[in-house]
Design a protein around this motif. Structure first.
Motif, PDB file in Angstrom:
ATOM      1  N   TRP A   1      -8.749  -1.472  11.534  1.00  0.00           N
ATOM      2  CA  TRP A   1      -7.914  -0.443  10.899  1.00  0.00           C
ATOM      3  C   TRP A   1      -8.783   0.693  10.360  1.00  0.00           C
ATOM      4  N   ILE A   2      -9.904   0.349   9.738  1.00  0.00           N
ATOM      5  CA  ILE A   2     -10.807   1.392   9.240  1.00  0.00           C
ATOM      6  C   ILE A   2     -11.298   2.251  10.400  1.00  0.00           C
ATOM      7  N   THR A   3     -11.672   1.617  11.498  1.00  0.00           N
ATOM      8  CA  THR A   3     -12.147   2.363  12.667  1.00  0.00           C
ATOM      9  C   THR A   3     -11.075   3.323  13.173  1.00  0.00           C
TER      10      THR A   3
ATOM     11  N   ALA B   1      -9.036 -11.848   9.362  1.00  0.00           N
ATOM     12  CA  ALA B   1      -8.726 -10.790   8.400  1.00  0.00           C
ATOM     13  C   ALA B   1      -9.770  -9.679   8.425  1.00  0.00           C
ATOM     14  N   GLU B   2     -11.047 -10.056   8.494  1.00  0.00           N
ATOM     15  CA  GLU B   2     -12.086  -9.028   8.461  1.00  0.00           C
ATOM     16  C   GLU B   2     -12.035  -8.149   9.705  1.00  0.00           C
ATOM     17  N   GLN B   3     -11.754  -8.757  10.871  1.00  0.00           N
ATOM     18  CA  GLN B   3     -11.659  -7.963  12.087  1.00  0.00           C
ATOM     19  C   GLN B   3     -10.470  -7.015  12.029  1.00  0.00           C
TER      20      GLN B   3
ATOM     21  N   ALA C   1      -4.469 -10.404   5.786  1.00  0.00           N
ATOM     22  CA  ALA C   1      -4.510 -11.748   6.359  1.00  0.00           C
ATOM     23  C   ALA C   1      -4.878 -11.688   7.833  1.00  0.00           C
ATOM     24  N   GLY C   2      -5.352 -12.813   8.350  1.00  0.00           N
ATOM     25  CA  GLY C   2      -5.600 -12.913   9.775  1.00  0.00           C
ATOM     26  C   GLY C   2      -4.281 -12.985  10.537  1.00  0.00           C
ATOM     27  N   GLU C   3      -4.354 -12.764  11.830  1.00  0.00           N
ATOM     28  CA  GLU C   3      -3.152 -12.813  12.659  1.00  0.00           C
ATOM     29  C   GLU C   3      -2.710 -14.259  12.836  1.00  0.00           C
ATOM     30  N   PRO C   4      -1.447 -14.553  12.623  1.00  0.00           N
ATOM     31  CA  PRO C   4      -0.956 -15.922  12.841  1.00  0.00           C
ATOM     32  C   PRO C   4      -0.759 -16.171  14.335  1.00  0.00           C
TER      33      PRO C   4
END
Length: 290
Positions: A113-115, A106-108, A91-94
């Motif tokens: 995290w992958i990076t 969410a995508e960022q 989820a995106g940050e609230p």
């Protein structure tokens, strides 16, 4: 991506353009790769609401099967995969007191995290490239295993003149004899077959018995990590086992993505990346079994 949306994550794969083209996931949702620039790693995802998939047992089994098929298709195209469990959402940050506006989407968050995890993820994907999972399940048919080792006074005895109670007692004795004989043989076969399979597999994971018919004794249930070119060698070991011990019943399944050899090691830990997980099946098993 708009506020309040999430990503449902199926797997991590090498970032190959077009690898998700035409692939669908749960309920036919179109899938895409969310790549992290500069890493060579991408996540197989679809856009979703920030709420887990929940339903009855039959519906969950269907979703798990759909997830498994999607992961397998992209694995076949990319050559390596790190599957996620069922119902992993990011989820995106609230908003918060420190950050009253919308935070990272969410995508960022996923690509960040992958990076951060890139060295480990890349190394594991390279280790699993060209590898697959096979499942081997072996049992013994008890009566066939016990043949040739009769209990004096029980096997082959004429029933004439014996009471029904005595006949029932003899039948139980024969059954117990068959169990004992099959159990001893199973222990010997397990060690022998395990050693031979390890000579052609790169890794071996014992599993609980999945299939056992009445009258059978468990010998071995395992997941094997093998190179694609060694699949036939595993088949040869099993064929020779069957020829040497006809009482064996052998199930040889796969090839599948290496589900059993990627358990949790690449998945976000608490505090690293938010994921919403209800009580649900774990990693989709090959063939869609939860």
């Amino acid at each position: 991506m708009t506020d309040g949306t999430a990503l449902y994550v199926y797997a991590l794969v090498p970032d190959r353009p077009g690898a998700a083209d035409g692939v669908t996931g749960l309920d036919g949702r179109p899938l895409r790769l969310a790549g992290a620039a500069g890493t060579g790693v991408a996540a197989l995802v679809h856009d979703a609401e920030p709420a887990p998939f929940q339903g009855g047992d039959e519906q969950v089994r269907r979703w798990v099967a759909e997830q498994s098929r999607a992961v397998t298709t992209v694995w076949e195209r990319t050559g390596s995969v790190l599957p996620m469990t069922f119902n992993v959402l990011v989820a995106g940050e609230p908003p918060s007191e420190d950050r009253p506006g919308a935070g990272r989407g969410a995508e960022q968050r996923l690509t960040d995290w992958i990076t951060d995890q890139e060295p480990h993820l890349t190394g594991r994907l390279e280790e699993l490239a060209g590898r697959c999972e096979l499942r081997v399940e072996i049992t013994l048919e008890r009566q066939a295993a016990a043949a040739g080792d009769p209990m004096p006074g029980t096997r082959g005895a004429e029933p004439g003149g014996r009471s029904p109670g005595m006949l029932r007692l003899l039948a139980k004795q024969r059954e117990q004899q068959a169990r004992n004989a099959a159990g001893e043989l199973a222990d010997t076969l397990h060690a022998r077959i395990r050693r031979r399979l390890l000579s052609v597999a790169e890794d071996f994971r014992d599993r609980g018995p999945a299939h056992r018919a009445a009258g059978e004794t468990h010998v071995l249930s395992a997941a094997l990590l093998v190179r694609h070119e060694d699949i036939d060698a595993v088949g040869t070991v099993l064929s020779e086992t069957q020829a040497a011990q006809p009482a064996c019943r052998i199930r040889f399944l796969g090839p599948w993505p290496p589900y059993s050899f990627t358990e949790a090691e690449h998945r976000p830990r608490d505090g690293e990346m938010p994921s919403l997980r209800p009580d649900a099946p774990s990693t989709p098993a090959p063939g869609g079994r939860p």
